[in-house]
Design a protein around this motif. Structure first.
Motif, PDB file in Angstrom:
ATOM      1  N   UNK B  18       0.809  -1.218   0.000  1.00  0.00           N
ATOM      2  CA  UNK B  18       0.000   0.000   0.000  1.00  0.00           C
ATOM      3  C   UNK B  18       0.847   1.275   0.000  1.00  0.00           C
ATOM      4  N   UNK B  19       2.002   1.334   0.693  1.00  0.00           N
ATOM      5  CA  UNK B  19       2.811   2.559   0.560  1.00  0.00           C
ATOM      6  C   UNK B  19       3.267   2.787  -0.874  1.00  0.00           C
ATOM      7  N   UNK B  20       3.623   1.701  -1.568  1.00  0.00           N
ATOM      8  CA  UNK B  20       4.081   1.831  -2.956  1.00  0.00           C
ATOM      9  C   UNK B  20       2.951   2.383  -3.813  1.00  0.00           C
ATOM     10  N   UNK B  21       1.771   1.795  -3.604  1.00  0.00           N
ATOM     11  CA  UNK B  21       0.588   2.233  -4.349  1.00  0.00           C
ATOM     12  C   UNK B  21       0.296   3.710  -4.068  1.00  0.00           C
ATOM     13  N   UNK B  22       0.418   4.069  -2.782  1.00  0.00           N
ATOM     14  CA  UNK B  22       0.129   5.449  -2.398  1.00  0.00           C
ATOM     15  C   UNK B  22       1.109   6.403  -3.077  1.00  0.00           C
ATOM     16  N   UNK B  23       2.363   5.999  -3.156  1.00  0.00           N
ATOM     17  CA  UNK B  23       3.362   6.858  -3.791  1.00  0.00           C
ATOM     18  C   UNK B  23       3.028   7.030  -5.277  1.00  0.00           C
ATOM     19  N   UNK B 289       4.209   5.743   6.778  1.00  0.00           N
ATOM     20  CA  UNK B 289       4.707   5.285   5.483  1.00  0.00           C
ATOM     21  C   UNK B 289       5.597   4.066   5.682  1.00  0.00           C
ATOM     22  N   UNK B 290       6.343   4.041   6.771  1.00  0.00           N
ATOM     23  CA  UNK B 290       7.226   2.912   7.070  1.00  0.00           C
ATOM     24  C   UNK B 290       6.533   1.815   7.840  1.00  0.00           C
ATOM     25  N   UNK B 291       5.216   1.821   7.874  1.00  0.00           N
ATOM     26  CA  UNK B 291       4.435   0.778   8.535  1.00  0.00           C
ATOM     27  C   UNK B 291       4.787   0.639  10.014  1.00  0.00           C
ATOM     28  N   UNK B 332       0.229  12.379  -0.164  1.00  0.00           N
ATOM     29  CA  UNK B 332       0.801  11.061   0.107  1.00  0.00           C
ATOM     30  C   UNK B 332       0.148  10.431   1.342  1.00  0.00           C
ATOM     31  N   UNK B 333       0.011  11.210   2.406  1.00  0.00           N
ATOM     32  CA  UNK B 333      -0.610  10.673   3.617  1.00  0.00           C
ATOM     33  C   UNK B 333      -2.048  10.253   3.336  1.00  0.00           C
ATOM     34  N   UNK B 334      -2.749  11.097   2.572  1.00  0.00           N
ATOM     35  CA  UNK B 334      -4.143  10.784   2.238  1.00  0.00           C
ATOM     36  C   UNK B 334      -4.248   9.437   1.532  1.00  0.00           C
ATOM     37  N   UNK B 335      -3.435   9.259   0.495  1.00  0.00           N
ATOM     38  CA  UNK B 335      -3.517   7.997  -0.256  1.00  0.00           C
ATOM     39  C   UNK B 335      -3.073   6.813   0.598  1.00  0.00           C
ATOM     40  N   UNK B 336      -2.102   7.073   1.454  1.00  0.00           N
ATOM     41  CA  UNK B 336      -1.620   5.990   2.312  1.00  0.00           C
ATOM     42  C   UNK B 336      -2.730   5.494   3.239  1.00  0.00           C
ATOM     43  N   UNK B 337      -3.408   6.456   3.866  1.00  0.00           N
ATOM     44  CA  UNK B 337      -4.487   6.072   4.777  1.00  0.00           C
ATOM     45  C   UNK B 337      -5.612   5.403   4.000  1.00  0.00           C
ATOM     46  N   UNK B 338      -5.912   5.935   2.809  1.00  0.00           N
ATOM     47  CA  UNK B 338      -6.984   5.350   1.999  1.00  0.00           C
ATOM     48  C   UNK B 338      -6.638   3.910   1.631  1.00  0.00           C
TER      49      UNK B 338
END
Lengths: 543, 359
Positions: B18-23, B289-291, B332-338
């Motif tokens: 998911x972090x990769x996707x968010x980026x 981001x780093x889980x 980035x934070x938004x997509x990460x949480x989503x």
């Protein structure tokens, strides 16, 4: 047992159905319901005649609740149909179901604690305009069916039995033609159960069909005229409970022979290992039950049962013994092997050789999204020396979990599996095993077989008996009287935060325990125990 | 009606994907925003994300920026694991800089080799002290640490401002609101000549290793995780929540203080009113981001550091406002949480009854 009886009884049910005069009140035809990863209902068919009390039997996970939800319109079947009074129907929602005349008394009540009985009833009605008229209706229903209930009392002051009455009155106000009760007696004393049965029989006499869901076979035998047995989502048989024994029905339910726990020869008891004296403690919770002057002694080798209706202080007692309470108990009220531990936290109590198994597995006894290895470490790292210099010792931790899995036959993919991925029975075996393998001097266990399949339950019972035989003092807090009678040497009863005097199991009858569960032990001083049941019974009648 | 339904099983690989996707999604949306601002999206993205690090100096700057982010985020992650929400790392960073930097100013003509280690200790103590206040308020009065730690950030920033405008102002500094420059003995040695990469970067790597050991190998790390995941189970076995609150706030405060000291004793070299472009806040994003895992945080820190560099470069070469940095971090934070929500839940359209049919 099994195949032959099953086919013959279904045959009976079939012929009876043909004999039935009018259309069935409800007929379920080929209902199938799948969830991701499990087939909850597989081609289920049965019928209920008007005025019939029909039992739906099955273990946890047999598909009973799913079926009820389909009938009550909470879920929709993938296949199959429901026939209501001879005509096929689709029930889109609970609202539809109520309109048609289906009432459901839930296993867990949906009541507002701080509102009155009448307000709670009004909330559940589809439209209420006139509270006074409703009050009259409620009082009438209460009188007709023998359900005494003060409409103006607040719910939080009521016992669980009384709360259930609210649910039943709610249903009856809508003149149901089919009343469904989901495990209605799990929270009742034996006397309350008998009262409930009277009400149900009267309803059935008036032509109301009743679908009674339970796994308590004595009750089904006493109440129901017909039974449908589910196992693994399928109908595995039908029978007339009046002609079966509890054992034969149980074997039908679990699909295998039952073995009674082996209690060994009559056991001898050692010194007192768990000593609770004059323990009073305020509950940490708002509507909790305060503990009042609790006294008990458990000797090495003894299994003592704590009976009682849920919510009478058992949780508070467990937390006080485990050292989880926010308030500290008074000095010297709790002793483990003679050492006062009232001011100790859980870790120091465990160091003295006490272990504990809470009622709730997920999130209390185990961390669901941690591995079994880590969950083994959770309570055992001190006693089993699984840590050194503040670090986790990986190998011993893993082999401890492995040992639990092997010794207690926990079905899982391995020590790396998350605790939450195990079935209830397997996780309970793991938790019980974790505490037993720590070789405790005292074990306090709450609801050891709650929601556990019969196979796992009997394994757990046997493990507790074996543990006691080795000299451990075991305290079993349970709502299941059958369980207490099966494994305990002595019994105490909790009611309203107070505790009765301990009695040897051999000298006590189920009726007597029932009376104590109802909170009558204030009178105990007046009554000579054991042989004065008549007198106590008389008092109940007057009360 | 749209509802979220918990997934029965969530895929383990999605947790890390998911972090990769968010980026990736941040890049796409970022490109669209650049297009709306009248820039060629590909050029802009190139300027933002590639240009800053396509030479060795740029790469070294990436490490300089990532250093405080990683150090702070490792500390914060410990707290987040135990459900202790320290949002005030920026304030703890500032207090660390004040405490450690104050020592350097007091001994402004010192040449002692002990000055720098003493500054380390004081910096960490300063941050831990600032973290101790929310810990006390939480354990004593049950005051929410999110609010108290955040509010204390402003107190710390204003305190620094007061010091450099007043008592600690450089007497030879032409009235600029800045302290004296630190003595050489109070400056972090550069570990790679010709760059600004300082000793703190090496410490950051050590912090990551220590954090990993603490979290996955130690009993106290185990307790942290249990307290966060199942508070009732923690109570059952006697892992005290209050102790965890103290431990994580002191630890994350101390690490933030250390990071603050590294900034003033490293790239900046003195105290000034602004010593951090919001590292303490950005580190929160880095931690997630780093889980919440120290090794993941190392990568997360590098990525977020890049947004700072890219923002600066975009300002210079494309004339974009500096706010673009914050914008990218926010997206980035938004997509990460989503992505995280969708890993744990599935979206369902329609009524409950409809759901019954589709299941």
């Amino acid at each position: 047992m099994g195949v032959a009886t099953v086919t013959s009884t279904t045959g009976d049910a079939g012929t009876e159905a043909i004999k039935g005069a009018g259309p069935a009140q409800l007929e379920v035809r080929g209902v199938t319901k799948a969830f991701p990863g499990c087939l909850a209902n597989d081609d289920i068919s049965f019928r209920i005649e008007p005025g019939e009390i029909h039992a739906l039997l099955g273990e946890n996970g047999a598909g009973k609740s799913t079926l009820v939800k389909i009938i009550y319109g909470v879920l929709q079947a993938d296949q199959g149909e429901l026939i209501w009074e001879g005509a096929p129907v689709t029930i889109q929602s609970p609202h539809d179901a109520r309109e048609m005349g289906i009432g459901l008394v839930f296993q867990h009540f949906s009541l507002f604690e701080t509102m009155t009985v009448l307000e709670n009833i009004a909330l559940a009605m589809n439209d209420v305009r006139d509270m006074d008229a409703l009050r009259k209706q409620v009082e009438e229903v209460e009188k007709t069916y023998g359900l005494p209930l003060d409409p103006d009392r607040h719910v939080y002051t009521l016992s669980v039995g009384e709360r259930q009455r609210i649910e039943i009155v709610r249903c009856l106000l809508q003149n149901p033609k089919l009343l469904i009760l989901d495990e209605p007696t799990s929270v009742l004393t034996p006397q309350e159960v008998e009262k409930l049965f009277e009400t149900l029989r009267r309803l059935a006499d008036e032509g109301c069909a009743i679908l009674y869901i339970s796994h308590k076979l004595h009750e089904v035998k006493a109440l129901c005229q017909k039974a449908t047995v589910l196992r693994g989502g399928k109908v595995v048989g039908g029978c007339d409970p009046r002609e079966e024994t509890a054992k034969s029905m149980a074997e039908m339910m679990i699909g295998q022979k039952l073995t009674a726990p082996d209690r060994g020869e009559s056991r001898t008891f050692g010194d007192v290992r768990l000593d609770v004296s004059n323990l009073s403690l305020l509950s940490d919770e708002q509507f909790g039950t305060h503990l009042k002057d609790i006294n008990l002694e458990v000797r090495g080798g003894e299994i003592m049962g704590v009976a009682g209706v849920a919510g009478n202080g058992q949780n508070e007692l467990f937390r006080a013994l485990a050292g989880e309470t926010e308030q500290e108990a008074a000095p010297d009220t709790i002793k483990i092997d003679g050492k006062s531990v009232a001011h100790f936290g859980p870790r120091r109590r465990r160091r003295l050789g006490a272990t504990f198994v809470p009622e709730e597995r997920n999130g209390h006894g185990a961390v669901p999204d941690m591995s079994l290895s880590e969950n083994g470490f959770l309570t055992a790292f001190r006693r089993m020396a699984l840590s050194a210099k503040g670090l986790i010792r990986e190998m011993p931790t893993k082999s401890f979990a492995d040992n639990i899995i092997k010794t207690f036959d926990v079905r899982t993919t391995g020590t790396g599996a998350e605790a939450g991925s195990l079935s209830g029975g397997n996780l309970q075996k793991f938790i019980v095993g974790r505490e037993i393998l720590q070789d405790p001097g005292v074990l306090v266990i709450s609801q050891p077989t709650w929601g556990v399949d019969a196979g796992a339950a009997s394994a757990i019972h046997q493990a507790l008996l074996d543990l006691a035989a080795k000299g451990t003092a075991v305290l079993v807090i349970s709502q299941d009287l059958d369980e207490i009678f099966a494994i305990c040497d002595s019994v105490v009863v909790m009611a309203e935060g107070k505790m009765s005097k301990p009695r040897p199991m051999a000298d006590v009858s189920i009726e007597e325990i029932g009376l104590l569960m109802g909170g009558l032990h204030d009178l105990e001083g007046d009554v000579t125990p054991a042989n004065n049941l008549e007198v106590e019974g008389g008092r109940v009648g007057q009360a | 009606m749209v509802r979220l339904e918990p997934r029965r099983q969530h895929s383990q690989s999605m947790v890390y994907l998911s972090p990769v996707l968010a980026i990736l999604m941040t890049l796409v949306v970022g490109g669209i925003i650049f297009a709306f601002m009248g820039k060629n999206p590909l050029d802009a993205l190139y300027t933002f994300f590639i240009l800053p690090i396509n030479n060795s100096y740029g790469l070294s700057e990436l490490f300089v920026k990532a250093t405080p982010l990683v150090i702070i985020a490792v500390g914060l992650a410990m707290g987040f694991r135990a459900n202790v929400w320290n949002i005030g790392a920026e304030g703890q960073l500032t207090m660390g800089a004040i405490f450690g930097g104050g020592l350097a100013l007091y001994f402004y003509d010192s040449e002692s080799v002990f000055l720098l280690p003493a500054m380390f200790v004081l910096g960490a103590l300063g941050g831990a002290f600032w973290g101790a206040i929310p810990a006390l308020l939480r354990t004593r009065f049950n005051a929410n640490e999110i609010l108290t730690s955040l509010m204390l950030t402003y107190v710390a920033t204003l305190f620094l401002s007061f010091l450099v405008h007043g008592p600690w102002r450089n007497p030879e500094g032409f009235n600029f609101p800045e302290s004296r420059p630190f003595p050489d003995a109070g400056l972090l040695p550069v570990i790679y000549d010709g760059t600004r990469v300082h000793l703190g970067t090496a410490v950051a790597v050590l912090v990551v290793i220590a954090g990993w050991l603490l979290l996955s190998k130690s009993v106290i790390g185990f307790q942290l995780r249990v307290v966060g995941k199942a508070p009732q189970a923690a109570r059952h076995v006697g892992f005290r929540q209050k102790r965890m609150i103290w431990f994580t706030l002191l630890l994350s405060g101390g690490l933030a203080g250390l990071a603050g000291l590294f900034e003033v004793a490293g790239p900046i070299g003195q105290l000034q009113p602004s010593i951090s472009p919001g590292y303490g806040f950005t580190a929160i994003i880095v931690a997630f981001l780093g889980r919440l895992h120290p090794v993941g945080i190392l990568f997360g820190g590098l990525i977020m550091a890049l947004t700072y560099l890219g923002g600066e470069l975009a300002q210079i070469t494309l004339g974009l406002p500096n706010a673009v940095t914050g914008l990218f971090q926010g997206i980035l934070l938004f997509f990460l949480l989503a992505c995280d929500v969708l890993t744990k839940y599935r979206v369902r359209f329609g009524s409950i009854a409809a759901k019954g049919r589709t299941a």
